[in-house]
Design an enzyme around this catalytic site. Sequence first.
Site, PDB file in Angstrom:
ATOM      1  N   GLY A 118       4.398  -4.363  13.212  1.00 26.73           N
ATOM      2  CA  GLY A 118       3.207  -4.909  12.553  1.00 26.73           C
ATOM      3  C   GLY A 118       3.483  -6.028  11.578  1.00 26.73           C
ATOM      4  CB  THR A 119       5.975  -7.847  10.235  1.00 22.31           C
ATOM      5  OG1 THR A 119       6.173  -8.986   9.383  1.00 22.31           O
ATOM      6  CG2 THR A 119       7.194  -7.630  11.102  1.00 22.31           C
ATOM      7  CB  CYS A 159       8.582  -4.621 -22.417  1.00 22.17           C
ATOM      8  SG  CYS A 159       7.480  -3.414 -21.635  1.00 22.17           S
ATOM      9  CG  LEU A 172      -2.900  -6.422  18.213  1.00 26.54           C
ATOM     10  CD1 LEU A 172      -3.103  -5.020  18.767  1.00 26.54           C
ATOM     11  CD2 LEU A 172      -3.999  -6.731  17.200  1.00 26.54           C
ATOM     12  CB  CYS A 198       2.559  -2.607 -22.369  1.00 28.80           C
ATOM     13  SG  CYS A 198       4.169  -1.970 -21.798  1.00 28.80           S
ATOM     14  CG  ASP A 206      -0.230   0.123   2.563  1.00 26.99           C
ATOM     15  OD1 ASP A 206      -0.417  -0.747   3.438  1.00 26.99           O
ATOM     16  OD2 ASP A 206       0.532   1.099   2.742  1.00 26.99           O
ATOM     17  CG  HIS A 254       7.047  -8.216  -0.005  1.00 28.31           C
ATOM     18  ND1 HIS A 254       6.484  -8.599   1.189  1.00 28.31           N
ATOM     19  CD2 HIS A 254       8.248  -8.844  -0.062  1.00 28.31           C
ATOM     20  CE1 HIS A 254       7.295  -9.452   1.801  1.00 28.31           C
ATOM     21  NE2 HIS A 254       8.383  -9.607   1.065  1.00 28.31           N
TER      22      HIS A 254
HETATM   23  N1  APR Z   1      -1.211  -2.914  15.372  1.00 29.48           N
HETATM   24  C1  APR Z   1      -0.039  -3.594  15.393  1.00 29.48           C
HETATM   25  N2  APR Z   1       0.111  -4.845  14.888  1.00 29.48           N
HETATM   26  C2  APR Z   1      -0.979  -5.414  14.336  1.00 29.48           C
HETATM   27  C3  APR Z   1      -2.241  -4.765  14.274  1.00 29.48           C
HETATM   28  C4  APR Z   1      -2.324  -3.459  14.822  1.00 29.48           C
HETATM   29  N3  APR Z   1      -3.467  -2.765  14.818  1.00 29.48           N
HETATM   30  N4  APR Z   1      -3.123  -5.606  13.677  1.00 29.48           N
HETATM   31  C5  APR Z   1      -2.439  -6.725  13.377  1.00 29.48           C
HETATM   32  N5  APR Z   1      -1.156  -6.624  13.778  1.00 29.48           N
HETATM   33  C6  APR Z   1      -0.083  -7.604  13.645  1.00 29.48           C
HETATM   34  C7  APR Z   1      -0.549  -9.029  13.768  1.00 29.48           C
HETATM   35  O1  APR Z   1      -0.522  -9.431  15.136  1.00 29.48           O
HETATM   36  C8  APR Z   1       0.505  -9.775  12.943  1.00 29.48           C
HETATM   37  O2  APR Z   1       1.605 -10.149  13.764  1.00 29.48           O
HETATM   38  O3  APR Z   1       0.442  -7.483  12.343  1.00 29.48           O
HETATM   39  C9  APR Z   1       0.966  -8.740  11.929  1.00 29.48           C
HETATM   40  C10 APR Z   1       0.487  -9.013  10.525  1.00 29.48           C
HETATM   41  O4  APR Z   1       1.070 -10.233  10.121  1.00 29.48           O
HETATM   42  P1  APR Z   1       0.755 -10.777   8.658  1.00 29.48           P
HETATM   43  O5  APR Z   1      -0.704 -10.731   8.398  1.00 29.48           O
HETATM   44  O6  APR Z   1       1.491 -12.065   8.499  1.00 29.48           O
HETATM   45  O7  APR Z   1       1.398  -9.676   7.680  1.00 29.48           O
HETATM   46  P2  APR Z   1       2.928  -9.482   7.337  1.00 29.48           P
HETATM   47  O8  APR Z   1       3.806  -9.883   8.467  1.00 29.48           O
HETATM   48  O9  APR Z   1       3.067  -8.107   6.796  1.00 29.48           O
HETATM   49  O10 APR Z   1       3.137 -10.526   6.127  1.00 29.48           O
HETATM   50  C11 APR Z   1       4.396 -10.534   5.488  1.00 29.48           C
HETATM   51  O11 APR Z   1       3.560 -12.056   3.831  1.00 29.48           O
HETATM   52  O12 APR Z   1       1.929 -12.731   2.409  1.00 29.48           O
HETATM   53  C12 APR Z   1       3.088 -12.059   2.484  1.00 29.48           C
HETATM   54  O13 APR Z   1       3.694 -10.387   0.966  1.00 29.48           O
HETATM   55  C13 APR Z   1       2.893 -10.624   2.085  1.00 29.48           C
HETATM   56  O14 APR Z   1       4.130  -8.719   2.858  1.00 29.48           O
HETATM   57  C14 APR Z   1       3.374  -9.831   3.289  1.00 29.48           C
HETATM   58  C15 APR Z   1       4.234 -10.831   4.036  1.00 29.48           C
END
Ligand code: APR
Length: 237
Positions: free
Chosen positions: A179-180, A123, A206, A139, A97, A112
Amino acid sequence: MIQPLNIFVLTGAGVSAESGLKTFRDADGLWTQNDLAELATPEGFAKNPTRVREFYSARRKILEIAAPNRAHFALARLEKEMTALGGSVFLCTQNVDDLHEKAGHKRAVHMHGELTVTRCTMCSGRWTDRGPLTAAQVCPECGTVGTTRPHVVWFGELPMFMDQIEQALEEADLFVAIGTSGSVYPAAGFVAEARALGISTCEINLSRSDNAHAFDRRLYGPATEKVAQWVGEVLGD
Ligand code: APR
């Protein structure tokens, strides 16, 4: 006196969750609700390009009305003020995003890819495109019809900007993951690389991620709250 630091920030879908964009692995996540093999692999695209184009077109529509949240703005503030102090913020996002940019972030490295960019499979030309992806698109670079795909890294494809990312990791004083879930490599391995380099590490999420154990410090709670709090701490509010 605030110390100028080189900060490496890795963001994932959780940073955009409170802007109304679904994450991937939460209960209502995109890969919890859909088959990623069908929608996010080269094989899935080859098998049913229309289905894949529709999926990403729908995500573009949702992104049109999504606004950056306090976490995005806090990170844009950190980039501005830490740079002014002689430090730096290297923002590596797994997100496709554009909410970091909408919040005023100057430099976000999209490892990503980007949802708002279309690429030609003939191309490799690419262009900003917020409209629907269709087989009728031509394209603008090579004039071929029916060769569009989202400029997004699918499973089995190589993430982008890895040289820049590795270099920024080596130069960092602090590594922060926000947030991952820590479940997709190579991003999930960055914290181990940071530790091996002797860099302090912090997780803001979270709940505990898959690699929570690897972090020196962990802040749990909504990104809109915890990221703003952490940035205030770093900037000495
Ligand atoms: N605030 C903080 N963290 C949050 C919130 C929030 N409001 N809501 C959710 N989360 C956390 C969740 O607890 C989780 O640990 O964000 C994380 C999201 O994890 P995923 O859904 O696995 O997303 P992400 O880690 O970005 O995925 C990585 O996987 O599918 C591929 O390309 C895709 O870039 C993505 C990659």
